[in-house]
Design an enzyme around this catalytic site. Structure first.
Site, short mmCIF file in Angstrom:
data_model
loop_
_atom_site.label_atom_id
_atom_site.label_comp_id
_atom_site.label_asym_id
_atom_site.label_seq_id
_atom_site.Cartn_x
_atom_site.Cartn_y
_atom_site.Cartn_z
N CYS A 208 0.85 -1.19 0.00
CA CYS A 208 0.00 0.00 0.00
C CYS A 208 0.89 1.24 0.00
O CYS A 208 2.02 1.19 0.49
CB CYS A 208 -0.89 0.01 1.24
SG CYS A 208 -2.27 -1.13 1.07
N CYS B 162 -3.88 0.52 -3.18
CA CYS B 162 -4.45 0.80 -1.86
C CYS B 162 -3.70 1.92 -1.14
O CYS B 162 -2.56 2.23 -1.48
CB CYS B 162 -4.47 -0.47 -1.02
SG CYS B 162 -2.88 -1.29 -0.93
#
Ligand code: N1C
Length: 276
Positions: A100, A182
């Site tokens: 992420c 993400c």
């Protein structure tokens, strides 16, 4: 009697002559077949060996399995009839696993972005830094109906037909890459063109619509500013971007000079968060 003997001799000679001609013809055919086989195989293996040598740099994959999953998408098919779904088995074989906050997207800034991520893989990862993106970056390929081969010439041009093997691959891979994005996501757009967020680009048409608010927190656009820039973060096309974004994803944009991006690439002591 003598006449009979010379006739027999003549017949034998003719027979030998025919046998000789047949043998020579056979040898010629074999030589042609071998030469053709070798040259055809060489062409195929050039693409294949690029694929394998790039793949082998990523140690954790079985490259033969990846190649087989790749080939099934387009081999023995009309090169104008390879839909994006043809690459589903390939994506399933090599799913994207991303950290992420490190995903980097781009549009019309390929060289700047890759020059940067090649040096700062600690900061960002583009699709071309992953196995699937890297093995096919810059390559052209297609199949043909009735053939088991991979061809690199005579393939349909990008604009010739929508469902060509190269275009479908990038659209499928871009979609899968965007699906797993993400946290804080970054995209480098170009300030050197009129419409930095162009609806026909893969970034606008495939990636942005797939960012999901349950995973993506913020999209930060880095507008790459060169000396004679025509656009920046105030560009109206960015309004379309914010309208396409899933509600719940925040948006930010920063004008950053190309030289600053290069500086950040050259100086690993600059923290990722301090590049811009
Ligand atoms: O159409 P684009 O850019 O907006 O596509 C870029 C966007 C990136 O964020 C990537 O994740 O879509 C993904 N992508 C690639 O990773 C990629 N590698 C090579 C899309 N296209 C890619 N290519 C080739 O670049 C592809 O063959 C196509 O011709 C260009 C698209 O580049 P663009 O228009 O600058």
């Amino acid at each position: 009697m003598e006449h009979e003997q010379s006739r027999r001799l003549g017949k034998q000679r003719r027979k030998r002559c025919v046998i000789l001609i047949v043998i020579v013809a056979l040898i010629v055919i074999v030589i042609i077949a071998v030469v053709l086989g070798l040259t055809l195989r060489q062409k195929k293996s050039e693409f294949e060996s690029t694929f394998f040598s790039r793949c082998e740099k990523f140690n954790q994959y079985d490259c033969k399995k990846v190649w087989d999953a790749f080939e099934q998408a387009y081999v023995n098919k009309d090169p104008c009839n390879v839909p994006v779904e043809a690459y589903d088995p390939l994506i399933a074989e090599v799913p994207f696993k991303l950290d992420c906050n490190k995903t980097m997207f781009w549009s019309k800034t390929k060289d700047v972005v890759h020059g940067f991520t090649a040096k700062r893989s600690d900061c960002f990862v583009t699709l071309e830094d992953t196995l699937l993106g890297s093995v096919l970056d810059g390559l052209t390929w297609c199949g043909k109906e009735g053939s088991k081969g991979t061809f690199t010439t005579g393939c349909p041009k990008w604009s010739e037909c929508v469902n060509n093997p190269v275009r479908s691959f990038w659209n499928r891979a871009s979609a899968a890459f965007a699906d797993v994005a993400c946290g804080d996501v970054t995209a480098m757009l170009s300030g050197s063109i009129n419409t930095p967020f162009n609806p026909t680009s893969a970034f606008a048409s495939v990636e942005v619509p797939r960012f999901n608010a349950s995973r993506v927190k913020n999209l930060n656009v880095v507008m790459v500013i060169q000396k004679n820039n025509i656009s920046n973060c105030t560009d109206p096309s960015l309004k379309n971007l914010t309208q396409t974004l899933d509600t719940g994803i925040t948006f930010s944009c920063k004008d950053v000079s190309e030289s600053r991006i290069q500086e950040c690439g050259a100086k690993p002591e600059i923290a990722c968060g301090a590049c811009w």
